[in-house]
Design an enzyme around this catalytic site. Structure first.
Site, mmCIF file in Angstrom:
data_model
loop_
_atom_site.group_PDB
_atom_site.id
_atom_site.type_symbol
_atom_site.label_atom_id
_atom_site.label_comp_id
_atom_site.label_asym_id
_atom_site.label_seq_id
_atom_site.Cartn_x
_atom_site.Cartn_y
_atom_site.Cartn_z
ATOM 1 C CE LYS A 178 -6.964 5.003 0.007
ATOM 2 N NZ LYS A 178 -7.225 3.970 1.046
ATOM 3 C CD GLU A 251 9.390 2.138 -4.878
ATOM 4 O OE1 GLU A 251 9.675 0.929 -4.837
ATOM 5 O OE2 GLU A 251 10.193 3.005 -5.259
ATOM 6 C CB CYS A 285 7.940 -3.534 0.477
ATOM 7 S SG CYS A 285 8.985 -2.148 0.898
ATOM 8 C CD GLU A 383 4.859 -9.135 -0.639
ATOM 9 O OE1 GLU A 383 3.748 -8.973 -1.166
ATOM 10 O OE2 GLU A 383 5.641 -8.204 -0.416
HETATM 11 P P1 NAD Z 1 -2.784 -2.699 -1.020
HETATM 12 O O1 NAD Z 1 -2.353 -2.664 -2.438
HETATM 13 O O2 NAD Z 1 -3.880 -3.622 -0.633
HETATM 14 O O3 NAD Z 1 -3.277 -1.250 -0.553
HETATM 15 C C1 NAD Z 1 -2.447 -0.120 -0.664
HETATM 16 C C2 NAD Z 1 -3.302 1.125 -0.816
HETATM 17 O O4 NAD Z 1 -3.983 1.113 -2.061
HETATM 18 C C3 NAD Z 1 -4.377 1.298 0.251
HETATM 19 O O5 NAD Z 1 -4.402 2.646 0.637
HETATM 20 C C4 NAD Z 1 -5.645 0.905 -0.489
HETATM 21 O O6 NAD Z 1 -6.814 1.514 0.016
HETATM 22 C C5 NAD Z 1 -5.351 1.427 -1.876
HETATM 23 N N1 NAD Z 1 -6.117 0.804 -2.944
HETATM 24 C C6 NAD Z 1 -6.655 -0.444 -2.976
HETATM 25 N N2 NAD Z 1 -7.221 -0.666 -4.169
HETATM 26 C C7 NAD Z 1 -7.033 0.439 -4.921
HETATM 27 C C8 NAD Z 1 -7.363 0.798 -6.266
HETATM 28 N N3 NAD Z 1 -8.019 -0.041 -7.064
HETATM 29 N N4 NAD Z 1 -6.970 2.015 -6.712
HETATM 30 C C9 NAD Z 1 -6.298 2.866 -5.911
HETATM 31 N N5 NAD Z 1 -5.961 2.579 -4.631
HETATM 32 C C10 NAD Z 1 -6.329 1.372 -4.147
HETATM 33 O O7 NAD Z 1 -1.449 -2.971 -0.201
HETATM 34 P P2 NAD Z 1 -1.277 -3.228 1.384
HETATM 35 O O8 NAD Z 1 -1.876 -4.552 1.699
HETATM 36 O O9 NAD Z 1 -1.722 -2.034 2.134
HETATM 37 O O10 NAD Z 1 0.314 -3.305 1.519
HETATM 38 C C11 NAD Z 1 1.015 -4.500 1.424
HETATM 39 C C12 NAD Z 1 1.674 -4.614 0.074
HETATM 40 O O11 NAD Z 1 2.422 -3.433 -0.204
HETATM 41 C C13 NAD Z 1 2.680 -5.736 -0.015
HETATM 42 O O12 NAD Z 1 2.576 -6.390 -1.258
HETATM 43 C C14 NAD Z 1 4.029 -5.041 0.054
HETATM 44 O O13 NAD Z 1 5.083 -5.754 -0.525
HETATM 45 C C15 NAD Z 1 3.731 -3.761 -0.635
HETATM 46 N N6 NAD Z 1 4.669 -2.711 -0.231
HETATM 47 C C16 NAD Z 1 5.616 -2.285 -1.126
HETATM 48 C C17 NAD Z 1 6.549 -1.334 -0.752
HETATM 49 C C18 NAD Z 1 7.608 -0.873 -1.707
HETATM 50 O O14 NAD Z 1 8.291 0.100 -1.432
HETATM 51 N N7 NAD Z 1 7.781 -1.498 -2.850
HETATM 52 C C19 NAD Z 1 6.512 -0.813 0.542
HETATM 53 C C20 NAD Z 1 5.530 -1.261 1.431
HETATM 54 C C21 NAD Z 1 4.614 -2.214 1.023
#
Ligand code: NAD
Length: 477
Positions: A178, A251, A285, A383
């Site tokens: 997804k 993550e 991240c 962040e």
């Molecule tokens: P996000 O959490 O908004 O979205 C990530 C994914 O989750 C999307 O596909 C979204 O549609 C889905 N999603 C949203 N709500 C959901 C729910 N309730 N249940 C299941 N899925 C749901 O994150 P983002 O804005 O896309 O990414 C940025 C964030 O990701 C930052 O905080 C960054 O630090 C983190 N990140 C972490 C890593 C790591 O390896 N730790 C890597 C990249 C990004």
């Protein structure tokens, strides 16, 4: 299951896009650098999700029965397919995500997809003999889990998808992905290329918003969720997966600290500090997001970093000279702009940037360095996930360690200095999943990666990463 023909097609950009855009309907996806329409993404429904999970489940036992060697062959063939269409994939990634083709950006990301597929194919995972004596024998094996759901973010959409799907497939699971609603085309295109060589049903994508992610996390036909994204969404996934007691690898967000020790050489570290913080225009991240510098070399580090940062071209991704791009979306642009404004309002000193051009199209926020800022300022404590780095002055190393550890996240961190023993001693006291010395954010497919505190749990990469995609089973006699 037979491995399909040995030649891998090289897709043009037009063919690649045509392969993922629905015949009609779908949601328009725009280029964050220009506002131009890149393509339309399918909007899948709950019924589509059910069908994808059912197809993945149907394909799983035959895929598992192939064994590690054959599945690794498939992963290597998948890497060949990515390499054959690398340029088209990089162009689509650049248009949709905004990141430039060059620098550690779109071409680099596509190259990393192939490298991670090959590395994941190469690991040895033998059963562990735990006990073998007169009293008996106990062995630890790792069996496939079943169907793995992979939910990803918009910052490194292709590479993070491969981080999730490659170990899952290698371990005999099938996968339903997804992608982020901001970058679905990149992931659909990657899956299209991988599916040129993978057997039917082994890898599926459902494209849609958070409700599709929620559906996947709660789905009774899914055994594990690999999730990369924000900490808030990670908590929601813990809740929605609870009824089915799914395995989770989370993550999540970070706010990585870097500590420059008094014996560091500012000129020697400036370039690596810059890329540690500004890789992918800060939308990473495990990027350096708050820099702590000892007072004796504070001015020298600020000067050296400003000199490096001022030379880095930012602009439209498809222009070959650029190495920094726009923020991927308006919401992220607003977060960065508001945090820098808060820093300015509190009297912090802007060394570079901080003044976005309201007439420039696209979500460009200039490379920004902020000095003389308090540790509790929101630009430090939150962040920012963009091209704005706060630089905080400290007097004692104890004080720097305390500030680095003060937050409830701990993904990565770094320590910079010339005395390696001292740097290692400081590193050992930092609460983070990875602490780099004299670099920041360098990941390696052989080295496990994961967060401490609210940056998540579970490990990716390496043999440890494979184990997280398996169901441990003891055989004892
Ligand atoms: P996000 O959490 O908004 O979205 C990530 C994914 O989750 C999307 O596909 C979204 O549609 C889905 N999603 C949203 N709500 C959901 C729910 N309730 N249940 C299941 N899925 C749901 O994150 P983002 O804005 O896309 O990414 C940025 C964030 O990701 C930052 O905080 C960054 O630090 C983190 N990140 C972490 C890593 C790591 O390896 N730790 C890597 C990249 C990004």
């Amino acid at each position: 299951m037979t491995i399909q023909s040995q030649t891998t097609a090289t897709l043009s950009y037009a063919d690649l896009l045509a392969s993922v855009v629905p015949a009609e309907g779908g949601r328009e996806i725009t280029d964050p650098a220009t506002g131009e329409v890149v393509g339309r993404a399918p909007e899948h429904t709950a019924a589509d999700l059910d069908a994808a999970v059912a197809a993945a489940r149907a394909a799983q036992s035959e895929w598992a029965a192939l064994g590690h060697e054959r599945r690794s062959e498939y992963l290597n063939r998948a890497a060949d397919a990515v390499e054959a269409s690398a340029e088209a994939l990089a162009e689509l990634l650049s248009r949709e995500q905004g990141k430039p083709l060059n620098g550690p950006n779109a071409r680099f990301e596509v190259g990393a997809c192939a490298a991670w597929l090959r590395a994941t194919a190469a690991f040895e995972l033998e059963p562990e003999v735990l006990v073998d004596d007169d009293g008996g024998r106990a062995e630890l094996h790792y069996r496939p889990l079943g169907v793995v759901g992979a939910i990803g973010p918009w910052n490194w959409p292709m590479m993070i998808s491969v981080w999730q799907l490659a170990p899952a497939l290698r371990m005999g699971n099938t996968v339903v992905m997804k992608p982020s609603e901001y970058t679905p085309l990149s992931v659909l295109a990657l899956a299209h290329v991988l599916n040129e060589v993978l057997p039917e049903g082994v890898l599926r994508v459902v494209s849609g918003g958070r409700e599709v992610g929620e559906g996947l996390a709660a789905h009774p036909g899914v055994d594990k969720i690999m999730f990369t994204g924000s900490t808030a969404t990670g908590k929601a996934i813990i809740r929605s997966s609870a009824d089915t007691v799914k395995r989770l690898t989370l993550e999540l967000g970070g706010n990585d600290a870097g500590i420059v020790l008094p014996d560091a050489d500012p000129a020697a570290i400036a370039q690596d500090l810059f890329w540690g913080a500004f890789i992918n225009t800060g939308q990473t991240c495990a990027a350096l997001k708050r820099l702590y510098v000892h007072e004796d070399l504070y001015d020298a580090v600020c000067q050296a970093l400003t000199a490096v940062a001022a030379q880095m071209p930012m602009g439209v991704g498809l222009e070959e000279t650029n190495v920094l791009g726009p923020l991927q979306n308006k919401a992220q642009f607003d977060i960065v702009a508001n945090l820098v404004q808060a820093a300015k309002d509190a009297g912090a000193r802007i060394l570079l940037g901080g003044d976005p051009d309201p007439d420039q199209p696209g979500y460009f926020y200039p490379t920004t360095l902020v000095a003389d800022i308090d540790n509790d300022n929101p630009l430090v404590a939150t962040e920012q996930f963009g091209p704005a780095l706060p630089i905080v002055k400290y007097s004692t190393v104890e004080e720097a360690i305390a500030m680095a550890n003060a937050l409830d996240v701990g993904l990565g961190a770094s320590v910079w200095g010339t005395d390696l023993d001292q740097a290692r001693a400081v590193a050992a006291r930092i609460q983070a999943g990875t602490v780099w010395i004299n670099k920041h954010g360098a990941v390696d497919p052989r080295v496990p990666f994961g967060g401490a505190k609210q940056s998540g749990y579970g490990l990716e990469f390496g043999v440890e990463g494979l184990k997280h995609l398996g169901a441990p089973q003891v055989i004892s006699y």
